[in-house]
Design a protein around this motif. Sequence first.
Motif, PDB file in Angstrom:
ATOM      1  N   ILE A 123      -0.934  13.490  -3.040  1.00 47.27           N
ATOM      2  CA  ILE A 123      -0.386  12.801  -4.194  1.00 47.27           C
ATOM      3  C   ILE A 123       0.990  13.692  -4.685  1.00 47.27           C
ATOM      4  O   ILE A 123       0.734  14.793  -5.011  1.00 47.27           O
ATOM      5  CB  ILE A 123      -1.190  12.652  -5.514  1.00 47.27           C
ATOM      6  N   THR A 124       1.905  13.007  -4.311  1.00 47.07           N
ATOM      7  CA  THR A 124       3.267  13.701  -4.664  1.00 47.07           C
ATOM      8  C   THR A 124       3.825  13.214  -5.907  1.00 47.07           C
ATOM      9  O   THR A 124       3.719  12.118  -6.334  1.00 47.07           O
ATOM     10  CB  THR A 124       4.301  13.417  -3.389  1.00 47.07           C
ATOM     11  N   CYS A 125       5.041  13.799  -6.214  1.00 49.15           N
ATOM     12  CA  CYS A 125       5.924  13.536  -7.579  1.00 49.15           C
ATOM     13  C   CYS A 125       7.370  13.417  -6.957  1.00 49.15           C
ATOM     14  O   CYS A 125       7.817  14.475  -6.696  1.00 49.15           O
ATOM     15  CB  CYS A 125       5.891  14.446  -8.735  1.00 49.15           C
ATOM     16  N   ASP A 126       8.024  12.481  -7.084  1.00 49.69           N
ATOM     17  CA  ASP A 126       9.261  12.345  -6.711  1.00 49.69           C
ATOM     18  C   ASP A 126      10.001  12.648  -8.031  1.00 49.69           C
ATOM     19  O   ASP A 126      10.376  11.670  -8.908  1.00 49.69           O
ATOM     20  CB  ASP A 126       9.476  10.696  -6.544  1.00 49.69           C
ATOM     21  N   ARG A 127      10.750  13.723  -8.103  1.00 52.78           N
ATOM     22  CA  ARG A 127      11.319  13.967  -9.430  1.00 52.78           C
ATOM     23  C   ARG A 127      12.393  13.415  -9.541  1.00 52.78           C
ATOM     24  O   ARG A 127      13.201  13.594 -10.640  1.00 52.78           O
ATOM     25  CB  ARG A 127      11.808  15.734  -8.919  1.00 52.78           C
ATOM     26  N   SER A 128      13.111  12.649  -8.772  1.00 57.04           N
ATOM     27  CA  SER A 128      14.369  12.072  -8.783  1.00 57.04           C
ATOM     28  C   SER A 128      14.430  10.345  -9.133  1.00 57.04           C
ATOM     29  O   SER A 128      15.222   9.813  -9.189  1.00 57.04           O
ATOM     30  CB  SER A 128      15.261  12.089  -7.606  1.00 57.04           C
ATOM     31  N   ARG A 129      12.980   9.995  -9.357  1.00 59.70           N
ATOM     32  CA  ARG A 129      12.846   8.483  -9.448  1.00 59.70           C
ATOM     33  C   ARG A 129      13.562   8.094 -10.611  1.00 59.70           C
ATOM     34  O   ARG A 129      14.026   6.852 -10.394  1.00 59.70           O
ATOM     35  CB  ARG A 129      11.375   8.177  -9.276  1.00 59.70           C
ATOM     36  N   ALA A 130      13.317   8.669 -11.771  1.00 58.48           N
ATOM     37  CA  ALA A 130      14.099   7.844 -13.088  1.00 58.48           C
ATOM     38  C   ALA A 130      15.684   8.429 -13.340  1.00 58.48           C
ATOM     39  O   ALA A 130      15.594   8.740 -14.499  1.00 58.48           O
ATOM     40  CB  ALA A 130      13.186   8.003 -14.094  1.00 58.48           C
ATOM     41  N   GLN A 131      16.190   8.671 -12.375  1.00 52.15           N
ATOM     42  CA  GLN A 131      17.542   9.755 -12.551  1.00 52.15           C
ATOM     43  C   GLN A 131      18.203   9.176 -13.690  1.00 52.15           C
ATOM     44  O   GLN A 131      18.868   9.775 -14.554  1.00 52.15           O
ATOM     45  CB  GLN A 131      18.422   9.759 -11.559  1.00 52.15           C
ATOM     46  N   ASN A 132      18.325   7.830 -13.966  1.00 49.48           N
ATOM     47  CA  ASN A 132      19.255   6.972 -14.715  1.00 49.48           C
ATOM     48  C   ASN A 132      18.432   6.899 -16.166  1.00 49.48           C
ATOM     49  O   ASN A 132      19.153   6.273 -17.118  1.00 49.48           O
ATOM     50  CB  ASN A 132      19.638   5.799 -14.385  1.00 49.48           C
ATOM     51  N   SER A 133      17.159   6.987 -16.067  1.00 54.48           N
ATOM     52  CA  SER A 133      16.568   6.718 -17.522  1.00 54.48           C
ATOM     53  C   SER A 133      15.076   7.508 -17.664  1.00 54.48           C
ATOM     54  O   SER A 133      14.312   7.437 -17.513  1.00 54.48           O
ATOM     55  CB  SER A 133      15.816   5.354 -17.539  1.00 54.48           C
ATOM     56  N   PRO A 134      15.665   9.021 -17.949  1.00 55.09           N
ATOM     57  CA  PRO A 134      14.681   9.937 -18.146  1.00 55.09           C
ATOM     58  C   PRO A 134      14.160  10.044 -19.447  1.00 55.09           C
ATOM     59  O   PRO A 134      14.070  11.035 -20.044  1.00 55.09           O
ATOM     60  CB  PRO A 134      15.472  11.191 -17.735  1.00 55.09           C
ATOM     61  N   LEU A 135      13.676   8.933 -19.821  1.00 56.36           N
ATOM     62  CA  LEU A 135      13.190   8.833 -21.327  1.00 56.36           C
ATOM     63  C   LEU A 135      11.919   9.880 -21.232  1.00 56.36           C
ATOM     64  O   LEU A 135      10.982   9.748 -20.501  1.00 56.36           O
ATOM     65  CB  LEU A 135      12.627   7.454 -21.452  1.00 56.36           C
ATOM     66  N   GLY A 136      11.870  10.743 -22.421  1.00 53.92           N
ATOM     67  CA  GLY A 136      10.870  11.720 -22.655  1.00 53.92           C
ATOM     68  C   GLY A 136      10.813  12.736 -21.677  1.00 53.92           C
ATOM     69  O   GLY A 136       9.730  13.601 -21.669  1.00 53.92           O
ATOM     70  N   ARG A 137      11.665  12.988 -20.849  1.00 53.95           N
ATOM     71  CA  ARG A 137      11.946  14.254 -19.839  1.00 53.95           C
ATOM     72  C   ARG A 137      12.902  15.228 -20.107  1.00 53.95           C
ATOM     73  O   ARG A 137      13.017  16.405 -19.598  1.00 53.95           O
ATOM     74  CB  ARG A 137      11.976  13.878 -18.446  1.00 53.95           C
ATOM     75  N   TRP A 138      13.843  15.033 -21.248  1.00 54.53           N
ATOM     76  CA  TRP A 138      14.707  16.000 -21.513  1.00 54.53           C
ATOM     77  C   TRP A 138      14.433  17.291 -21.867  1.00 54.53           C
ATOM     78  O   TRP A 138      14.872  18.275 -21.365  1.00 54.53           O
ATOM     79  CB  TRP A 138      16.010  15.259 -22.180  1.00 54.53           C
TER      80      TRP A 138
END
Lengths: 248, 248
Positions: A123-138
């Motif tokens: 199970i992987t995590c694509d770190r770039s998936r929400a590049q334009n809407s990083p809600l809650g990750r800043w």
Amino acid sequence: MPATCHPAQTHQNHDKSFEHTAREAVYHAIFGRRDVRSHFSPEPLEDAVLARLLTAAHHAPSVGYMQPWNFIVIRDMARRERMRDLFFAAREQELPNIAAERQALYRKLKLEGICESAVNLCITCDRSRAQNSPLGRWHNPQMDLYSTVCAVQNFWLAARAEGVGVGWVSILDERAVKRELEIPAHVAPVAYLCVGRVSQFANRPDLEEKGWGSRLPLPGLIMSETFGGSGEAALKDAVLRGFPSLRS
Amino acid sequence: MPATCHPAQTHQNHDKSFEHTAREAVYHAIFGRRDVRSHFSPEPLEDAVLARLLTAAHHAPSVGYMQPWNFIVIRDMARRERMRDLFFAAREQELPNIAAERQALYRKLKLEGICESAVNLCITCDRSRAQNSPLGRWHNPQMDLYSTVCAVQNFWLAARAEGVGVGWVSILDERAVKRELEIPAHVAPVAYLCVGRVSQFANRPDLEEKGWGSRLPLPGLIMSETFGGSGEAALKDAVLRGFPSLRS
């Protein structure tokens, strides 16, 4: 599975809690889940069952609804043997970092079921998936990794309900895993899982059974208002009264 | 809860899977879980229920049986108001990082229930707990954080079964949270949760309802053997057939 799986339709009491037996089933999955290494049986795993487990994983919470996960299904035995060899190499690297008096026990522990389980899953995590809407990750860029771990735990609990064992192999060199599974730079392999039917679910965690550790008393882990804050006496009492069958 | 919660005693079919209704209850918790912000009701949360949720969290898997978590229960309203102010400040910091065309929508989203929920809970990870036996963490030191996230997800699913809502507030500055909750340097605050009875569990995730995002088609997230590897047609078909009621 019938349409009654829809959340609005089953098991609901008037106060939104599940009925007693349904609630009990959820706790059964949580308390009966095991990190399986030794008890995989040679049966194959039906696609219908694996599909339900992946659907459970996909319904995990994710930061900003990012759904950063992918699921790599690994069946090829030659690849799995290479993965097991990576585990053996990693175990040798970890060994010197284990306290001297525990190294003999460490060597005896069975810590993976890569080739014995029906199937492996990364199970992987694509770190770039929400590049334009990083809600809650800043503020916490790791939240996408945490979301992926929630997917792992959903998968694991659904698996318990399906009678399927799961073991998380963490003793692996990430760079080697990425090479073997051709995972690009912007994707993190969060969990490498062994998945399959089992001969049994042990009553206690393996590491407890083998004397590596024991379960910490929960009241000692509860704090009030601030870290280390004393208090919550009534809550701690309730913890001790909660599940009599769990006291060992 | 009666002794029948013990994993060895209930719901088990001959093949170790749960009986149909018990399995359905586990999926119900997984699919019906919501990240609750808007629907907290003013009722208090009974200690007996919170105790069961914490027991569920404490039965999460942990790397090397490290059990790195602590649970800080926050009830004081003055502290919760300060935490909410930290959230407001963090939201202002995050806003400029959101794509311009989505900022108006972002501002309208309700993203926390810090003061409206019955209780707040900070689940932390003590990075130093297993200093002498770091089994499974040498290659990936983050595994203790991942274990703590598994505890969060156990808590969340048990809460759904108990009719209790949980919302994870990730828009917070970690340093400010550590100061407010007096968390020492070697401990990481992994999740800040709002917890309490709710007026409803929404049918769909809030961020879907509000048009922030939609659920990705699961077959597109499944890969075969390597990252991006095509294949697993039968499994992908099974995913589409799996839970008809979940298709939207």
